[in-house]
Design an enzyme around this catalytic site. Structure first.
Site, PDB file in Angstrom:
ATOM      1  N   GLU A   1       0.805  -1.220   0.000  1.00 16.71           N
ATOM      2  CA  GLU A   1       0.000   0.000   0.000  1.00 16.71           C
ATOM      3  C   GLU A   1       0.840   1.273   0.000  1.00 16.71           C
ATOM      4  OE1 GLU A   1      -3.852  -1.985   2.287  1.00 16.71           O
ATOM      5  OE2 GLU A   1      -2.383  -0.802   3.415  1.00 16.71           O
TER       6      GLU A   1
ATOM      7  N   GLU B   1       0.284  -5.313  15.389  1.00 19.44           N
ATOM      8  CA  GLU B   1       0.478  -5.310  13.934  1.00 19.44           C
ATOM      9  C   GLU B   1       1.911  -4.954  13.568  1.00 19.44           C
ATOM     10  OE1 GLU B   1      -1.440  -3.442   9.836  1.00 19.44           O
ATOM     11  OE2 GLU B   1      -1.982  -2.594  11.775  1.00 19.44           O
TER      12      GLU B   1
END
Length: 679
Positions: free
Chosen positions: A471, A614
């Site tokens: 991304e 994460e």
């Protein structure tokens, strides 16, 4: 490979003893504390270092919508998991207790906190999110008095301050022979979408239910509009052991037309069942889940880490729900609002498909139940077929915040779903499911990709203006993973047609055969048409080797590995390294595979239990996507498991030198068992 022994049992009755501590993680330092989720696929209770508390409760698939931001958020529910306890008039808290210890019992999905207060008493508290009564939690408490003392306990329902129109009640329901005290709170969710109702009560284990005069007298107190309490006082003698439980149920108008009455019924159900029956059913269901398990001999740390990851995937899913799993599961509302991403299909789904086809079926059915919305979304953007949202909530519509480019452009999610669908069929051979649910989705996805491609002058096809798995590179053309996933989805649609005896659309194969996969001059796969060596957020090109098997010769796989591994950003999510680890293992490079296996999650572990965040710089947990990636390294890398047209197969397992053996059991519908060990 000469010093690897492979033993295969189908439906084997041979059971090896698990390591004694492989099922339990015990901690006694809470100075730096990130909680883990006690969950049952419907509700999640985040643990706390404070005595007799949980941090919050997460309600699966119950979303509220902020009218200003226009973004749906999964609900943090009313908190029924906290109790106040007083010993001789002194309230217990984290500053006046000693010998604090918590133990995560992964086998039975519970967490026990124990501590002492002065020289008077030892307290033990075990929290369950009941698997058998899925909208309820159960807190089992044991008080061991070292001296005679006065005990006071208050059970609480705490309503988040953001909720609207709270009301708090207490009633004693009576049957012919039974008295049922019910504490209850109701309120509208913060933005008014749902009515939320929570009920709670005490359960007395050692008191005969027919002798109600022996029960402590209960006192109802409304502290304020947002805190409703029920308390009792009891004199305890020296050396006496007093056991009781507090149970709560939470229901909403998302799932019930009358959540008030249903939450009462569930609490009454728990109240009038014995502890042995209620917890026995819970443990039995978890025992069935753990028929799919991973055993690592010789490395207790890895064993606990891997099992904690698998526990969370089981805890966040249900085979009877047709619900999916968000990146943070049922541990946290933030940072992704409880939405469903590609994280499910690409990262969490494969390990669950290996071990538990019931939960896997819920995950794919979540998507098929939202096919109509995906079809409408395709129409809205000028395409055919079905275009699934990058972020999905209960509506099936796009739930990505408008400012995020991933919403309108990260289209590979639509192909990822088709890949999961075909793998589900390949493993289960459930023809009825394919006919009734699976094929319609795969067909519509294939039609979408035919309409999404652009034909080039040389007859090839491009997919332009996308956000890929990396991304960091928005709005690019011919992204490697997007193109590879589209090719795979189109080919799988052809195979699904043939499996059902249906003539496939000839455009599916034509387009699949001509979608471009770009390369640099030296043969390294090029991430997108304008890629020039930038740092990447996560694995993209390398996904073409695993799981897509489009780049499948050893020389090309290694060339792509060596080129892209140094370009992984340290700020990216950890699961990218899991892909590299799988690929190195499959090439026979066990040292690099093990190195990347550890790098894929160890920097992201948060104390004291090793909950995964994460990225290494955050403490949002539990990151179920990372758990899925780590488990894929073990299953599809070291154990050599793979999905194929023959179902689940094993090819070329490889064992790290740090492990004595690796056992993967309960694999596939036949509950196959694989054992790998050094000579």
């Amino acid at each position: 490979m000469k010093n690897i022994i492979i033993i295969l049992f189908v439906c084997s009755s041979v059971i090896l003893s698990a390591q004694n501590d492989g099922w339990n993680i015990e901690v006694n330092d809470n100075s730096d504390y990130t909680g883990i989720a006690i969950a049952n696929g419907r509700i999640g209770m985040l643990t706390s270092p404070k005595p007799l508390e949980i941090q919050h409760i997460v309600l699966n698939n119950v979303y509220d919508v902020d009218p200003n931001l226009k973004v749906s958020q999964i609900l943090h529910g009313m908190n029924f998991g906290n109790l106040d306890m007083y010993i001789d008039g002194v309230k217990l808290n984290e500053s006046n207790i000693s010998n604090w210890k918590q133990t995560m019992h992964m086998k039975e999905a519970s967490l026990t906190t124990s501590f002492e207060f002065q020289d008077k008493v030892r307290i033990s508290c075990t929290v369950y999110a009941l698997r058998n009564v899925q909208y309820t939690g159960y807190i089992d408490i044991k008080v061991t008095a070292k001296k005679a003392l006065e005990l006071r306990v208050a059970g609480k329902i705490v309503i988040p301050k953001e909720y609207q129109k709270p009301t708090n009640t207490y009633q004693v329901l009576k049957d012919v022979e039974t008295t049922m005290p019910i504490l209850q709170s109701k309120a509208m969710s913060p933005f008014g979408k749902h009515l939320v109702s929570t009920s709670g009560t005490f359960i007395w284990h050692a008191i005969n239910s027919s002798r109600e005069n022996q029960r402590p007298e209960l006192t109802h107190t409304i502290i304020n509009d947002y805190e409703n309490t029920l308390s009792f006082d009891k004199r305890i003698s020296k050396n006496e052991v007093f056991e009781f439980a507090w149970t709560g149920a939470q229901c909403t108008t998302k799932d019930f037309s009358d959540p008030k009455s249903e939450s009462e019924r569930m609490v009454i159900y728990n109240l009038l069942n014995s502890r042995e029956v209620l917890l026995g059913q819970h443990k039995k269901l978890w025992g069935e889940l753990w028929e799919g398990d991973i055993e690592i001999e010789g490395d207790l740390t890895s064993q606990q880490d891997v099992r904690l990851a698998l526990y969370h995937l089981y805890a966040f899913g249900r085979g009877d729900s047709n619900l999916s799993i968000a990146p943070m599961g049922l541990s946290l509302q933030t940072p992704y609002n409880g939405h469903i991403f590609w994280d499910t299909e690409l990262w969490m789904f494969p390990p669950l498909l290996v071990f538990n086809q019931d939960i896997a079926r819920s995950l794919v059915n979540y998507r098929s139940d939202r096919l109509e919305q995906a079809q409408q979304r395709a129409v809205n953007y000028g395409y055919d077929g079905a275009m699934f949202p990058w972020e999905s909530d209960d509506t099936g519509e796009e739930a990505t915040p408008p400012f995020a480019l991933t919403g309108p452009f990260e289209h590979h999610i639509t192909a990822d779903i088709a890949i999961a669908f075909w793998n589900y069929y390949r493993v289960t051979r459930d023809r009825k499911w394919l006919e009734e649910k699976g094929y319609d989705v795969m067909k519509e996805i294939a039609d979408f990709w035919v309409s999404r491609v652009t034909e080039n002058t040389d007859g090839s096809y491009s997919i332009n203006n996308v956000v890929g798995a990396n991304e960091f590179a928005p709005n690019v053309n011919d992204n490697a993973f997007t193109n590879g996933a589209a090719i795979t989805a189109l080919n799988y649609a052809v195979e699904a047609s043939e499996a059902l005896g249906v003539t496939p659309n000839p455009k599916w194969k034509e387009v699949a055969d001509k979608i471009r996969i770009l390369q640099f001059q030296d043969g390294v796969t090029k991430e997108h048409s304008s890629y020039d060596g930038d740092i990447i957020k996560q694995a993209d090109v390398n996904l073409l080797s695993f799981p897509l098997a489009i780049v499948n010769d050893e020389k090309s796989i290694l060339k792509d590995l060596e080129y892209y591994e140094p370009k992984l950003s340290p700020e990216g999510p950890a699961m990218g390294k899991s892909i590299f680890a799988v690929l190195y293992a499959r090439q026979g490079d066990v040292n690099n595979a093990y190195r990347l296996f550890k790098e894929s999650y160890v920097p992201n572990q948060q104390p004291p239990f090793g909950a995964l965040s994460e990225v290494a710089t955050s403490n949002f947990s539990y990151f179920a996507t990372g758990a899925g990636g780590m488990l894929q390294t073990v299953l599809f890398g070291f154990a050599g498991i793979d999905f194929s047209d023959e179902g689940i197969v094993q090819r070329n397992p490889i064992l790290p030198k740090e492990w004595k053996s690796l056992t993967v059991k309960g694999v596939g519908p036949d509950k196959t068992r694989y054992e790998i060990s050094h000579n």
